[in-house]
Design an enzyme around this catalytic site. Structure first.
Site, PDB file in Angstrom:
ATOM      1  N   ALA A  32       0.863  -1.192   0.000  1.00  0.00           N
ATOM      2  CA  ALA A  32       0.000   0.000   0.000  1.00  0.00           C
ATOM      3  C   ALA A  32       0.891   1.232   0.000  1.00  0.00           C
ATOM      4  CB  ALA A  32      -0.954  -0.004   1.189  1.00  0.00           C
ATOM      5  N   HIS A  37       6.940   6.076   1.386  1.00  0.00           N
ATOM      6  CA  HIS A  37       7.775   4.940   0.992  1.00  0.00           C
ATOM      7  C   HIS A  37       8.735   5.342  -0.131  1.00  0.00           C
ATOM      8  CE1 HIS A  37       4.225   2.569   2.630  1.00  0.00           C
ATOM      9  NE2 HIS A  37       5.241   2.079   3.315  1.00  0.00           N
ATOM     10  N   LYS A 152       8.555   7.725  11.441  1.00  0.00           N
ATOM     11  CA  LYS A 152       7.188   7.689  11.970  1.00  0.00           C
ATOM     12  C   LYS A 152       7.051   6.542  12.962  1.00  0.00           C
ATOM     13  CE  LYS A 152       3.659   5.996   9.732  1.00  0.00           C
ATOM     14  NZ  LYS A 152       3.063   5.042  10.740  1.00  0.00           N
TER      15      LYS A 152
END
Length: 283
Positions: A32, A37, A152
Site C-alpha cells: 500500500a 515509501h 514515523k
C-alpha cells in the site's frame, strides 16, 4: 522492473549483482505504498546501485486478526508506483508467507533490552516479536548494505537497530525523516482507510504535537501530557490512546529533564476504527 516471489531466486540474482561490485539497499514495506515509501526508496538510490523493496503483509506483527484481514494489498499498484521512480534500479521482493517463513509462520521471541515494553509494546502484545522476526528474515534473505526505515515508527526503528546489533547482522540501519501530507498528517498506509470526516480532522494530531513541543520548552513532561489529554477529551472524533514523552535512547518515559539527553513525544490516536501513530523531536 524485476519482481521476485521466491527468496532463493532473489538471492541468486543479488549475488550476481554484488559479484559485479553493485551495492544493495533495502526498504522493507507492507505494501500500500505512498510518497513516504518512495522517499525512502529515493534516499536508498542516492547511496546504493540498486534498492530492493520488499512488499509483505506480515501476519505475526498483527495482534488484531481483523486489522490483518483489512490491511490493503495492492501489489500491482505498488509496482506501478515504484516504476515512476525507476524501472531499472529497483527490485521488488513479494514473498508468500511460506517462502519467507519456511512453512512455519510463527514469531521468534526477542529481547530488545527493554525497548519492546514501552508505548506500542504495552498496547500491542507480541507486536515487536513479529517485527523482529520478519525484519531479521528479510535482512538475511536480501543481505543489503543499508536498510531504510521511516521515523514515523521511531520505536520500531530503535528496536531494529538494537536487533541488528544484538544479532551481529552486517547491515547499516538508516532512519529517515517522517514524510507528511501538506496538512501535516504523517503518511501511512492506514490513511487510505480513513473515512472522509476522520481524514479531515486527523491533522489535529500533528498540530497537537507541535504545540506540545512548544510547551515542553517551559513546562514539565507531566504538565504537557495533561494538556494533550485535555485537548483530545474535547475532540468529538479523535480518541487518544496514549501520549508519552520519552528518552530517545531508552524510550522510557521522562521523569526529570536533562540537558544531556534527547527527547521525543509519542502519540497513538484512534480516528474511528483506524489507529494512527506519530511522534516529534522535542530538542
Amino acid at each position: 522492473m524485476k519482481t521476485f516471489f521466491n527468496k532463493s531466486e532473489l538471492s541468486q540474482h543479488l549475488e550476481g549483482l554484488k559479484a559485479k561490485g553493485k551495492s544493495v539497499g533495502m526498504v522493507p514495506t507492507m505494501g500500500a505504498l505512498h510518497q513516504g515509501h518512495l522517499s525512502l526508496v529515493e534516499k536508498g538510490l542516492q547511496q546504493s546501485d540498486v534498492v530492493v523493496v520488499s512488499i509483505f503483509v506480515n501476519p505475526t506483527q498483527f495482534n488484531n486478526a481483523e486489522d490483518l484481514e483489512k490491511y490493503p494489498r495492492t501489489l500491482k499498484r505498488d509496482v506501478a508506483l515504484l516504476e515512476t521512480v525507476s524501472k531499472e534500479t529497483i527490485i521488488v521482493y513479494a514473498p508468500t508467507p511460506d517462502d519467507i517463513y519456511d512453512h512455519n509462520v510463527e514469531s521468534e521471541s526477542f529481547t530488545f533490552e527493554g525497548l519492546e515494553h514501552e508505548m506500542e509494546g504495552a498496547f500491542r502484545p507480541g507486536h515487536f516479536d513479529g517485527v523482529g522476526t520478519i525484519v531479521k528474515r528479510l535482512l538475511m534473505a536480501v543481505n543489503p548494505d543499508e536498510a531504510y526505515f521511516g521515523e514515523k515508527d521511531f520505536q520500531q526503528l530503535a528496536i531494529i537497530k538494537k536487533m541488528v546489533k544484538l544479532h551481529n547482522i552486517d547491515v547499516e540501519i538508516i532512519g529517515c525523516p517522517i514524510y507528511r501530507a501538506d496538512d501535516g498528517l504523517a503518511m501511512s498506509s492506514r490513511n487510505e482507510r480513513l473515512k472522509p470526516e476522520y481524514r479531515d480532522v486527523a491533522p489535529f494530531i500533528y498540530q497537537t504535537l507541535q504545540t506540545a513541543k512548544e510547551k515542553f520548552g517551559t513546562k514539565s513532561a507531566r504538565k504537557v501530557a495533561e494538556w494533550v489529554e485535555r485537548q483530545f477529551k474535547k475532540h468529538p472524533l479523535l480518541k487518544l490512546e496514549y501520549f508519552t514523552i520519552a528518552d530517545t535512547e531508552t524510550l522510557r518515559p521522562l521523569k526529570r529533564k536533562s540537558n544531556k539527553k534527547n527527547y521525543r513525544a509519542f502519540i497513538a490516536v484512534y480516528a474511528g476504527e483506524i489507529r494512527l501513530i506519530d511522534n516529534i523531536a522535542l530538542n
